[in-house]
Design an enzyme around this catalytic site. Structure first.
Site, mmCIF file in Angstrom:
data_model
loop_
_atom_site.group_PDB
_atom_site.id
_atom_site.type_symbol
_atom_site.label_atom_id
_atom_site.label_comp_id
_atom_site.label_asym_id
_atom_site.label_seq_id
_atom_site.Cartn_x
_atom_site.Cartn_y
_atom_site.Cartn_z
ATOM 1 N N TYR A 23 0.799 -1.233 0.000
ATOM 2 C CA TYR A 23 0.000 0.000 0.000
ATOM 3 C C TYR A 23 0.831 1.282 0.000
ATOM 4 C CZ TYR A 23 -3.687 -3.334 1.130
ATOM 5 O OH TYR A 23 -4.555 -4.391 1.106
ATOM 6 N N HIS A 101 -9.194 1.031 -5.873
ATOM 7 C CA HIS A 101 -8.310 0.217 -5.043
ATOM 8 C C HIS A 101 -6.877 0.679 -5.260
ATOM 9 C CE1 HIS A 101 -11.555 -2.430 -3.989
ATOM 10 N NE2 HIS A 101 -11.919 -2.395 -5.253
ATOM 11 N N SER A 103 -4.123 -1.255 -4.480
ATOM 12 C CA SER A 103 -3.481 -2.410 -5.110
ATOM 13 C C SER A 103 -4.368 -2.918 -6.249
ATOM 14 C CB SER A 103 -3.290 -3.526 -4.074
ATOM 15 O OG SER A 103 -4.554 -4.024 -3.640
ATOM 16 N N ARG A 112 -9.901 -11.868 -3.100
ATOM 17 C CA ARG A 112 -9.931 -10.462 -3.503
ATOM 18 C C ARG A 112 -10.370 -10.302 -4.965
ATOM 19 N NH1 ARG A 112 -7.364 -7.930 0.856
ATOM 20 N NH2 ARG A 112 -5.762 -9.245 1.793
HETATM 21 O O1 CA2 Z 1 -6.096 -2.261 -2.687
HETATM 22 C C1 CA2 Z 1 -7.011 -1.748 -2.028
HETATM 23 O O2 CA2 Z 1 -7.205 -0.532 -2.005
HETATM 24 C C2 CA2 Z 1 -7.912 -2.631 -1.164
HETATM 25 O O3 CA2 Z 1 -9.234 -2.108 -1.240
HETATM 26 C C3 CA2 Z 1 -7.389 -2.516 0.241
HETATM 27 C C4 CA2 Z 1 -8.125 -3.419 1.228
HETATM 28 C C5 CA2 Z 1 -8.187 -4.852 0.718
HETATM 29 O O4 CA2 Z 1 -8.978 -5.635 1.596
HETATM 30 C C6 CA2 Z 1 -8.745 -4.923 -0.680
HETATM 31 O O5 CA2 Z 1 -8.694 -6.270 -1.093
HETATM 32 C C7 CA2 Z 1 -7.941 -4.074 -1.641
HETATM 33 C C8 CA2 Z 1 -7.392 -3.514 2.545
HETATM 34 C C9 CA2 Z 1 -7.311 -2.235 3.262
HETATM 35 C C10 CA2 Z 1 -6.420 -2.452 4.425
HETATM 36 O O6 CA2 Z 1 -5.556 -1.370 4.388
HETATM 37 C C11 CA2 Z 1 -4.385 -1.451 4.980
HETATM 38 C C12 CA2 Z 1 -3.539 -0.438 4.693
HETATM 39 C C13 CA2 Z 1 -2.304 -0.444 5.237
HETATM 40 C C14 CA2 Z 1 -1.937 -1.459 6.073
HETATM 41 C C15 CA2 Z 1 -2.797 -2.486 6.360
HETATM 42 C C16 CA2 Z 1 -4.046 -2.475 5.813
#
Ligand code: CA2
Length: 143
Positions: A23, A101, A103, A112
């Protein structure tokens, strides 16, 4: 163009502080600074919540006020039919909602690969880091 809500769901408050290899190192505060500088004439309203109920409430607020939405639902993306129904009500009323998103979920774990939001979103942008949000606001402000 009326206000755009920039909504971030579950765990995105951790942005920049955990899992930087996925991220990146930038936080939600950095995102707000960047977008505000990049779109000085657009009213942007930034919110983050870990609560599905609160996130649905934000979508209802957009529905009532005909706002556009940039939505990163976090993991709610993959299973929240309640959030999907709220998004469907919004887009079928004529407001735009871009799913974003950071990622590319399709290059990650199997769970995902499913988004229950995408088919009711106006569009989807994924995999460009925080640039995904800029691309979404550009799409909403370009005509
Ligand atoms: O890629 C993305 O923006 C996601 O929406 C992020 C979500 C994930 O569950 C999706 O599959 C893809 C996760 C958000 C959690 O964010 C964090 C950020 C930094 C550290 C840990 C978690």
């Amino acid at each position: 163009m009326s206000k755009i809500l920039i909504l971030n769901g579950a765990n995105l408050n951790l942005l920049g502080r955990r899992e930087p290899s996925i991220y990146g190192f930038e936080t939600l505060v950095d995102l707000e600074r960047k977008l505000t500088a990049q779109f000085p004439t657009t009213e942007l309203d930034f919110r983050q919540t870990n609560s599905e109920e609160e996130l649905i409430g934000f979508i209802h607020e957009a529905f009532e006020n005909k706002h556009s939405v940039v939505l990163n639902p976090g993991a709610f993306t993959h299973y929240s039919y309640a959030l999907r129904d709220a998004c469907a009500a919004l887009t079928s009323s004529g407001s735009k909602l871009i799913e974003v998103h950071i990622s590319n979920p399709h290059s990650r774990e199997e769970f995902r690969h499913t988004s229950v939001i995408s088919s009711v979103a106006t569009g989807v942008i994924a995999g460009f880091g925080l640039e995904s949000y800029s691309l979404a606001v550009s799409a909403l402000t370009s005509n």
